[in-house]
Design a protein around this motif. Sequence first.
Motif, short mmCIF file in Angstrom:
data_model
loop_
_atom_site.label_atom_id
_atom_site.label_comp_id
_atom_site.label_asym_id
_atom_site.label_seq_id
_atom_site.Cartn_x
_atom_site.Cartn_y
_atom_site.Cartn_z
N PRO A 1 0.84 -1.21 0.00
CA PRO A 1 0.00 0.00 0.00
C PRO A 1 0.87 1.25 0.00
O PRO A 1 1.90 1.32 0.67
CB PRO A 1 -0.80 -0.12 1.30
CG PRO A 1 -0.86 -1.60 1.57
CD PRO A 1 0.49 -2.11 1.10
N LYS A 2 0.45 2.27 -0.78
CA LYS A 2 1.31 3.44 -0.98
C LYS A 2 1.68 4.14 0.31
O LYS A 2 2.76 4.68 0.42
CB LYS A 2 0.70 4.41 -2.00
CG LYS A 2 -0.53 5.13 -1.55
CD LYS A 2 -1.03 6.05 -2.64
CE LYS A 2 -2.32 6.72 -2.23
NZ LYS A 2 -2.82 7.60 -3.28
N GLN A 3 0.83 4.10 1.32
CA GLN A 3 1.19 4.74 2.59
C GLN A 3 2.35 4.01 3.27
O GLN A 3 3.07 4.60 4.07
CB GLN A 3 -0.01 4.84 3.53
CG GLN A 3 -0.33 3.55 4.27
CD GLN A 3 -1.52 3.67 5.19
OE1 GLN A 3 -2.51 4.34 4.89
NE2 GLN A 3 -1.44 3.01 6.34
N GLU A 4 2.54 2.74 2.96
CA GLU A 4 3.61 1.94 3.57
C GLU A 4 4.87 1.90 2.70
O GLU A 4 5.93 1.46 3.15
CB GLU A 4 3.12 0.51 3.81
CG GLU A 4 1.92 0.42 4.73
CD GLU A 4 2.18 0.98 6.11
OE1 GLU A 4 3.21 0.61 6.71
OE2 GLU A 4 1.37 1.80 6.60
N LEU A 5 4.76 2.33 1.46
CA LEU A 5 5.87 2.21 0.52
C LEU A 5 7.14 2.93 0.97
O LEU A 5 8.23 2.34 0.89
CB LEU A 5 5.43 2.67 -0.87
CG LEU A 5 6.34 2.30 -2.02
CD1 LEU A 5 6.61 0.80 -2.09
CD2 LEU A 5 5.74 2.79 -3.33
N PRO A 6 7.08 4.15 1.47
CA PRO A 6 8.32 4.80 1.93
C PRO A 6 9.05 3.99 3.01
O PRO A 6 10.27 3.86 2.99
CB PRO A 6 7.87 6.16 2.45
CG PRO A 6 6.60 6.43 1.71
CD PRO A 6 5.94 5.09 1.55
N ARG A 7 8.29 3.41 3.93
CA ARG A 7 8.89 2.62 5.00
C ARG A 7 9.53 1.35 4.45
O ARG A 7 10.65 0.98 4.79
CB ARG A 7 7.83 2.27 6.05
CG ARG A 7 8.37 1.47 7.23
CD ARG A 7 7.29 1.21 8.27
NE ARG A 7 6.14 0.49 7.75
CZ ARG A 7 6.10 -0.83 7.55
NH1 ARG A 7 7.16 -1.57 7.81
NH2 ARG A 7 5.00 -1.39 7.10
N VAL A 8 8.82 0.66 3.56
CA VAL A 8 9.34 -0.58 2.97
C VAL A 8 10.58 -0.28 2.12
O VAL A 8 11.58 -0.99 2.20
CB VAL A 8 8.25 -1.30 2.15
CG1 VAL A 8 8.83 -2.45 1.33
CG2 VAL A 8 7.14 -1.80 3.08
N LEU A 9 10.55 0.79 1.35
CA LEU A 9 11.73 1.16 0.56
C LEU A 9 12.92 1.50 1.45
O LEU A 9 14.06 1.15 1.13
CB LEU A 9 11.41 2.32 -0.38
CG LEU A 9 10.51 1.98 -1.57
CD1 LEU A 9 10.10 3.25 -2.30
CD2 LEU A 9 11.20 1.01 -2.51
N ALA A 10 12.67 2.15 2.57
CA ALA A 10 13.75 2.47 3.51
C ALA A 10 14.34 1.18 4.08
O ALA A 10 15.56 1.06 4.23
CB ALA A 10 13.24 3.37 4.63
N GLN A 11 13.50 0.19 4.38
CA GLN A 11 13.99 -1.09 4.88
C GLN A 11 14.82 -1.81 3.81
O GLN A 11 15.85 -2.40 4.13
CB GLN A 11 12.83 -1.96 5.34
CG GLN A 11 12.17 -1.45 6.60
CD GLN A 11 10.93 -2.22 6.95
OE1 GLN A 11 10.03 -2.40 6.12
NE2 GLN A 11 10.86 -2.70 8.18
N LEU A 12 14.39 -1.75 2.58
CA LEU A 12 15.15 -2.36 1.49
C LEU A 12 16.50 -1.65 1.33
O LEU A 12 17.53 -2.28 1.13
CB LEU A 12 14.36 -2.35 0.19
CG LEU A 12 13.12 -3.24 0.17
CD1 LEU A 12 12.36 -3.07 -1.15
CD2 LEU A 12 13.46 -4.70 0.42
N HIS A 13 16.48 -0.32 1.43
CA HIS A 13 17.72 0.45 1.32
C HIS A 13 18.70 0.05 2.42
O HIS A 13 19.90 -0.09 2.18
CB HIS A 13 17.41 1.95 1.38
CG HIS A 13 18.61 2.80 1.23
ND1 HIS A 13 19.28 3.33 2.32
CD2 HIS A 13 19.29 3.19 0.13
CE1 HIS A 13 20.31 4.02 1.89
NE2 HIS A 13 20.35 3.96 0.56
#
Length: 162
Positions: free
Chosen positions: A124-136
């Motif tokens: 979900p787009k609201q969670e995407l920044p957090r998930v991308l930060a975890q991947l980073h």
Amino acid sequence: MTLKPDDLSHITATTLGHYNSVAEGFREGTRDHDVSQNIAALLRHIEGQEPWQILDFCCGPGRDLKTFNGMGHVAVGLDGSERFADMARADTGCEVWQQNFLELDLPAERFDGIFANAVLFHVPKQELPRVLAQLHTTLKPGGVLFSSNPRGDNREGWNGPR
């Protein structure tokens, strides 16, 4: 509209339930998909000494995980679907982590590259920044994230049962 924790749990359970129920058919239907151009796009941007540590994020039944492993890289799969994780382990012999995309537990600076082929639309787009930060965070310094999406019109929502 902000999704609440119960909404996110429902989305995850419904999506994973769908993939668990169609796992065998999904494997057969995608077995021969040619994503070599996407694999090449990831690998050509990774620097450093091979073999590379690659995370196949949403590895499904393991098709691309098997390709990375066959190329001599150290490939680790991750999928939320229990059935896919089991299939990928059995078909590839690779390490495969079963993790919900919204509850990731990833080691810091482990991977040279992350292959997120046709997967991030499930977040979900609201969670995407957090998930991308975890991947980073799980990428080594200078590591590369490859992401693609199969299609869409920039709208968030359900596509059938997922």
